[in-house]
Design an enzyme around this catalytic site. Sequence first.
Site, PDB file in Angstrom:
ATOM      1  N   HIS A 109       2.460 -19.077 -77.682  1.00 44.58           N
ATOM      2  CA  HIS A 109       2.008 -17.697 -77.509  1.00 44.58           C
ATOM      3  C   HIS A 109       0.819 -17.386 -78.431  1.00 44.58           C
ATOM      4  O   HIS A 109       0.180 -18.306 -78.943  1.00 44.58           O
ATOM      5  CB  HIS A 109       3.177 -16.724 -77.696  1.00 44.58           C
ATOM      6  N   GLU A 146       7.649 -13.762 -82.165  1.00 49.14           N
ATOM      7  CA  GLU A 146       7.652 -15.221 -82.020  1.00 49.14           C
ATOM      8  C   GLU A 146       6.271 -15.801 -82.319  1.00 49.14           C
ATOM      9  O   GLU A 146       6.169 -16.855 -82.961  1.00 49.14           O
ATOM     10  CB  GLU A 146       8.080 -15.610 -80.601  1.00 49.14           C
ATOM     11  N   GLU A 284      12.216 -25.384 -79.485  1.00 45.65           N
ATOM     12  CA  GLU A 284      12.690 -24.010 -79.659  1.00 45.65           C
ATOM     13  C   GLU A 284      13.519 -24.038 -80.941  1.00 45.65           C
ATOM     14  O   GLU A 284      14.628 -24.572 -80.965  1.00 45.65           O
ATOM     15  CB  GLU A 284      13.552 -23.580 -78.457  1.00 45.65           C
TER      16      GLU A 284
HETATM   17 ZN    ZN Z   1       8.018 -19.255 -76.716  1.00 44.91          ZN
END
Ligand code: ZN
Length: 320
Positions: A109, A146, A284
């Site tokens: 992102h 995030e 993750e």
């Molecule tokens: Zn992500």
Amino acid sequence: MSYVGPDFEPPRPRRSRRPLTVALAALVPGALLGWLVYQAVGGSDGSAAAGGASTPSASAGRTTPPTGSPDSASPRSSPADDAKPTAAAPGATGSEPLAGKVVVIDPGHNSGNFRHTAEINRKVNIGTGWKECDTTGTATDDGYPEAQFTLDVSHRLRTLLEQQGATVKLTHDRDEPPWGPCVDERARIGNTAHADAAISIHADGSATGNRGFHVILPGSVHAGGADTRPIVGPSRDLGERIAGNFVRATGSPPANYVGGGTGLVTRADLGGLNLSTVPKVFIECGNMRDSKDAARLTSGAWRQKAAEGISEGIVSFLRG
Ligand code: ZN
């Protein structure tokens, strides 16, 4: 979070659950699945995580992709992010273990994506179809985004890899570019750099109670402009080494909601993997929407451990 898609592959058969010592795990980290290593280190995550590790069958059949509401995530900053990465690495001298090796780090992102929704919603081709250029990512309930997490871990990881002599390139850094780049471009950056290893850093946006990390491996894709067949094998090797070292460095358990307790998930719906021609995985690091995981993800000390685990996995892979 990663880009949600329907085509998780079924969990692979689990390997032996016989106990392993830490010493044995240290000898063959690359050959171990994450949950086995987790068992070896005894599971420092308390009863809930230990239960998850000892009863992996509870989640083995689940193929539900991570859920979340990335569009509701707030870009607010958090005071928990005050810890800074360690000082920049000295220049490589040519004698370091990773001299001559190239690693591309992809911070998932971009903090600017919230202000560029039209641009990031544009569809790009990922070989198997079309997906959004990029997404905003998720955030903790307290508003730690995030994108801020991924950039921080990426900086720490870059420092560690440069200390080993690697040449490190980030797909984006701070406000450059101001949004994205798109997932196809993120893959292309690794390809163009002829990276020896590439990793995309994320944290998930799943339901409360879903905890732990998982490494996402590229599935075998041969469609359109995507052909992952040459990288499936080396990427799995890379991912297994990262999972094993991540669990050891952080004490965090493999995810209890995907991957059947292995900490490994194979996907064929992520453009960043489908379009890669170099060994690449996603990680993750935890679930931002779970308070227990969020406490870790917002800790600078924990993020340093996370970067160390990832770095050691990459170093192990590159040294063979
Ligand atoms: Zn992500």
